[in-house]
Design an enzyme around this catalytic site. Structure first.
Site, PDB file in Angstrom:
ATOM      1  N   ILE A   8       9.286  14.248 -12.159  1.00 24.18           N
ATOM      2  CA  ILE A   8       8.145  15.023 -12.660  1.00 24.18           C
ATOM      3  C   ILE A   8       7.257  15.492 -11.504  1.00 24.18           C
ATOM      4  O   ILE A   8       6.778  16.634 -11.477  1.00 24.18           O
ATOM      5  CB  ILE A   8       7.329  14.158 -13.646  1.00 24.18           C
ATOM      6  CG1 ILE A   8       8.198  13.769 -14.860  1.00 24.18           C
ATOM      7  CG2 ILE A   8       6.066  14.871 -14.089  1.00 24.18           C
ATOM      8  CD1 ILE A   8       7.630  12.620 -15.689  1.00 24.18           C
ATOM      9  N   GLY A   9       7.064  14.623 -10.527  1.00 22.03           N
ATOM     10  CA  GLY A   9       6.183  14.944  -9.398  1.00 22.03           C
ATOM     11  C   GLY A   9       6.699  16.126  -8.588  1.00 22.03           C
ATOM     12  O   GLY A   9       5.909  16.938  -8.087  1.00 22.03           O
ATOM     13  N   TYR A  17       5.666  -3.075 -17.911  1.00 21.55           N
ATOM     14  CA  TYR A  17       5.530  -1.636 -17.673  1.00 21.55           C
ATOM     15  C   TYR A  17       4.464  -1.079 -18.627  1.00 21.55           C
ATOM     16  O   TYR A  17       3.558  -0.351 -18.211  1.00 21.55           O
ATOM     17  CB  TYR A  17       6.869  -0.922 -17.893  1.00 21.55           C
ATOM     18  CG  TYR A  17       6.751   0.589 -17.761  1.00 21.55           C
ATOM     19  CD1 TYR A  17       6.466   1.184 -16.537  1.00 21.55           C
ATOM     20  CD2 TYR A  17       6.903   1.422 -18.877  1.00 21.55           C
ATOM     21  CE1 TYR A  17       6.348   2.565 -16.418  1.00 21.55           C
ATOM     22  CE2 TYR A  17       6.784   2.804 -18.754  1.00 21.55           C
ATOM     23  CZ  TYR A  17       6.508   3.376 -17.523  1.00 21.55           C
ATOM     24  OH  TYR A  17       6.377   4.732 -17.408  1.00 21.55           O
TER      25      TYR A  17
HETATM   26  N1  LIG Z   1      10.380  10.017 -17.052  1.00 25.04           N
HETATM   27  C1  LIG Z   1       9.761   9.675 -18.144  1.00 25.04           C
HETATM   28  O1  LIG Z   1      10.327   9.733 -19.252  1.00 25.04           O
HETATM   29  C2  LIG Z   1       8.319   9.214 -18.105  1.00 25.04           C
HETATM   30  C3  LIG Z   1       7.667   8.940 -19.330  1.00 25.04           C
HETATM   31  C4  LIG Z   1       6.345   8.491 -19.305  1.00 25.04           C
HETATM   32  C5  LIG Z   1       5.693   8.336 -18.087  1.00 25.04           C
HETATM   33  N2  LIG Z   1       6.352   8.609 -16.923  1.00 25.04           N
HETATM   34  C6  LIG Z   1       5.608   8.436 -15.672  1.00 25.04           C
HETATM   35  O2  LIG Z   1       5.768   9.581 -14.867  1.00 25.04           O
HETATM   36  C7  LIG Z   1       5.599   9.239 -13.488  1.00 25.04           C
HETATM   37  C8  LIG Z   1       6.697   9.904 -12.681  1.00 25.04           C
HETATM   38  O3  LIG Z   1       7.930   9.354 -13.078  1.00 25.04           O
HETATM   39  P1  LIG Z   1       9.322  10.133 -13.028  1.00 25.04           P
HETATM   40  O4  LIG Z   1       9.894  10.055 -14.375  1.00 25.04           O
HETATM   41  O5  LIG Z   1       9.177  11.422 -12.346  1.00 25.04           O
HETATM   42  O6  LIG Z   1      10.156   9.099 -12.144  1.00 25.04           O
HETATM   43  P2  LIG Z   1      10.876   9.230 -10.739  1.00 25.04           P
HETATM   44  O7  LIG Z   1      11.698  10.451 -10.650  1.00 25.04           O
HETATM   45  O8  LIG Z   1      11.541   7.909 -10.521  1.00 25.04           O
HETATM   46  O9  LIG Z   1       9.657   9.397  -9.740  1.00 25.04           O
HETATM   47  C9  LIG Z   1       8.858   8.311  -9.391  1.00 25.04           C
HETATM   48  C10 LIG Z   1       8.269   8.576  -8.028  1.00 25.04           C
HETATM   49  O10 LIG Z   1       7.470   7.435  -7.659  1.00 25.04           O
HETATM   50  C11 LIG Z   1       7.812   7.084  -6.342  1.00 25.04           C
HETATM   51  N3  LIG Z   1       7.538   5.697  -6.011  1.00 25.04           N
HETATM   52  C12 LIG Z   1       8.098   4.585  -6.569  1.00 25.04           C
HETATM   53  N4  LIG Z   1       7.651   3.497  -5.946  1.00 25.04           N
HETATM   54  C13 LIG Z   1       6.794   3.918  -4.981  1.00 25.04           C
HETATM   55  C14 LIG Z   1       6.021   3.262  -3.989  1.00 25.04           C
HETATM   56  N5  LIG Z   1       6.078   1.934  -3.822  1.00 25.04           N
HETATM   57  N6  LIG Z   1       5.243   4.000  -3.188  1.00 25.04           N
HETATM   58  C15 LIG Z   1       5.213   5.352  -3.298  1.00 25.04           C
HETATM   59  N7  LIG Z   1       5.931   6.031  -4.202  1.00 25.04           N
HETATM   60  C16 LIG Z   1       6.716   5.311  -5.026  1.00 25.04           C
HETATM   61  C17 LIG Z   1       9.288   7.388  -6.243  1.00 25.04           C
HETATM   62  O11 LIG Z   1       9.701   7.411  -4.899  1.00 25.04           O
HETATM   63  P3  LIG Z   1      11.214   7.008  -4.479  1.00 25.04           P
HETATM   64  O12 LIG Z   1      12.045   8.229  -4.758  1.00 25.04           O
HETATM   65  O13 LIG Z   1      11.098   6.671  -3.045  1.00 25.04           O
HETATM   66  O14 LIG Z   1      11.610   5.853  -5.346  1.00 25.04           O
HETATM   67  C18 LIG Z   1       9.340   8.726  -6.942  1.00 25.04           C
HETATM   68  O15 LIG Z   1       8.956   9.765  -6.059  1.00 25.04           O
HETATM   69  C19 LIG Z   1       5.620   7.699 -13.440  1.00 25.04           C
HETATM   70  O16 LIG Z   1       4.303   7.235 -13.276  1.00 25.04           O
HETATM   71  C20 LIG Z   1       6.136   7.313 -14.816  1.00 25.04           C
HETATM   72  O17 LIG Z   1       5.643   6.061 -15.236  1.00 25.04           O
HETATM   73  C21 LIG Z   1       7.645   9.033 -16.900  1.00 25.04           C
END
Ligand SMILES: NC(=O)c1ccc[n+]([C@@H]2O[C@H](COP(=O)([O-])OP(=O)(O)OC[C@H]3O[C@@H](n4cnc5c(N)ncnc54)[C@H](OP(=O)(O)O)[C@@H]3O)[C@@H](O)[C@H]2O)c1
Length: 452
Positions: free
Chosen positions: A27-28, A197
């Site tokens: 998402i980011g 979580y």
């Molecule tokens: N996907 C969904 O369905 C969903 C639903 C509800 C909420 N969210 C929220 O959306 C946000 C983004 O998630 P996403 O789905 O895009 O997941 P994602 O693709 O796994 O992205 C997560 C990001 O967080 C980074 N990260 C993890 N641990 C870290 C640390 N110690 N220091 C700095 N960065 C770190 C990861 O870096 P690395 O690549 O180095 O691991 C990655 O860039 C999260 O907060 C998640 O809880 C997601």
């Protein structure tokens, strides 16, 4: 699942500056690209320089390709008349370490950039029990606590960019199944990767309200949101210990078209960070791009303040009265006797590193709240074993699509009854206390599910 999504049409001045944590994927990535394609400057705060730089390169390439297209699609809106190149740069941030987080904060300040929006996007989900170098449960620190440290230190920059600067917490609908139990906040007494979580996502929404109270007349809007169920790595990254988890979850989500793609997943964050419609607003939780009521437990002021106090205690080596003064505003009450006084220096980075090494060996040096939990921790190891067993069995089934507010929420149920019962006891206990306080209506013990 892309229905009812809107993408704010904005034309951002080149110095409008955004910090986005964890934007090298998911998402980011799409959030950063969209903001930069609309003219803003994005600092991508990531733990891996290699991944972040590769992501920035890929964004530039995609953007250039989109710019050349004559009829832009929704996915490249802004590209046709946007800047020549995306203004995105990497800065190192590992949220798993308060020292690294502090280094990021210092490095950001040293750049002399303004700050208009801080987007707390990085996160992990469903992690087996583990502690950070600072001794905190990993999801508590990565998803919530380290972001709070950044907020506390960078609020003066946000104030300077006000009005209409913003703090955005990418939370989740999973917060509706979270609970607040200070006695087990680090999972020392019992731990369940799904619940913890959920809890971490609840803390983000609770802290939105605590911050909003303190920033009332600052011109800074504080928002939180659920991005939808989005096909990224987060669902499965931490389930590598289970052979069934990845195919079961992905299979189910795809079969029932539950997933949004990451671009669709960025829409709600973009609304919270950019949409002029919400200028002057604050303390809103968004779902599918619209303000939506969060769970009532998140609104319990007593709990919000208890979490705030506990969090400051956890961060006390990294904040002083000057830092707090920048945030507390009108709410500031008594000076905290545990914090360094105004003007007093924070720990040097070397002090912090030395102590971290020492703590790993001895377990000493944790703050009082941690020590109390250690003494209560009679069965932490059992809790962890239970959790590891659960990993094998949990999420054998993904069921019960619950229709709430016209959206499908996918319940992923834990089937390890021991862990569920153990955790359920804690939750139902705090839940009933919250109900007495006029707290949330969801019975977490009955809804032992998690949505990412
Ligand atoms: N996907 C969904 O369905 C969903 C639903 C509800 C909420 N969210 C929220 O959306 C946000 C983004 O998630 P996403 O789905 O895009 O997941 P994602 O693709 O796994 O992205 C997560 C990001 O967080 C980074 N990260 C993890 N641990 C870290 C640390 N110690 N220091 C700095 N960065 C770190 C990861 O870096 P690395 O690549 O180095 O691991 C990655 O860039 C999260 O907060 C998640 O809880 C997601």
């Amino acid at each position: 699942m892309g229905a009812n999504l809107t993408f704010p049409e904005v034309d951002l001045p080149g110095d409008r500056t955004f910090i986005l944590t964890g934007g090298n994927g998911g998402i980011g990535y799409e959030t950063a690209k969209y903001i930069a394609a609309h003219g803003g400057r994005v600092v991508l705060a990531c733990r891996s320089e290699e991944k972040a730089k590769a992501a920035i390169e890929e964004m530039q390439k995609e953007y250039k390709d989109e710019k050349q297209k004559t009829s832009p699609t929704a996915a490249n809106a802004g590209a046709s008349n946007g800047p020549d190149d995306l203004n995105i740069e990497f800065m190192k941030l590992d949220l798993e370490s308060l020292a690294s987080t502090m280094e990021f904060i210092d490095a950001y300040k040293a750049k002399g950039y303004p700050l208009h929006s801080l987007i707390c996007n990085a996160g992990i989900a469903y992690a087996p029990y583990g502690e950070t170098t600072d001794g905190y449960e990993r999801m508590f620190q990565i998803n919530y606590l380290s972001h709070l440290l950044i907020i506390l230190h960078l609020t003066p920059l946000l104030r300077a960019s006000a009005p209409n600067s913003r703090i955005v917490m990418v939370s989740s609908v999973a917060h509706t199944h979270g609970a607040f139990d200070l006695d087990n906040i680090q999972g020392k007494r019992s731990y369940n990767r799904i619940y913890f979580y959920n809890h971490s996502k609840l803390y983000q929404v609770m802290s939105m309200y605590a911050l909003d109270r303190r920033l009332k007349s600052s011109g800074i809007g504080v928002f939180s949101l659920h991005p939808g169920v989005v096909e990224t790595g987060i669902l499965v990254n931490n389930w590598t210990d289970s052979k069934v988890m990845v195919p079961v979850v992905h299979g189910f989500m795809r079969l029932f078209h539950v997933y949004r793609n990451p671009y669709q997943g960025a829409a709600t964050t973009l609304v919270a960070a950019l949409d002029p419609k919400y200028d002057g607003e604050s303390a809103l939780y968004f779902d599918s791009c619209k303000p939506t009521p969060p769970v009532s437990l998140a609104k319990n002021v007593e709990n919000q303040e208890a979490l705030w106090k506990y969090s400051l205690e956890c961060l006390k080596d990294y904040i002083n009265e000057d830092v707090l003064q920048g945030v507390e505003g009108e709410v500031k009450s008594e000076p905290d006797a545990n914090l360094p006084s105004e003007g007093e220096n924070l720990k040097s980075k070397q002090d912090v590193k030395d102590e971290a090494t020492h703590d790993t060996d001895t377990g000493e040096g944790r703050d009082e709240c941690e020590k109390e939990e250690v003494t209560q921790n009679t069965d932490a190891e059992e809790g962890r074993d239970g959790c590891e067993e659960e990993n094998e069995e949990v999420v054998q089934q993904s069921e019960d699509d619950i229709i709430e507010d016209n959206q499908i929420i996918t319940e992923v149920h834990a089937t390890d009854t021991d862990d569920v019962k153990e955790e359920g006891r804690d939750i139902s206990q705090s839940d009933s206390e919250d109900r007495q306080d006029g707290g949330r209506s969801t019975d977490a013990a009955d809804n032992a599910g998690g949505e990412n």
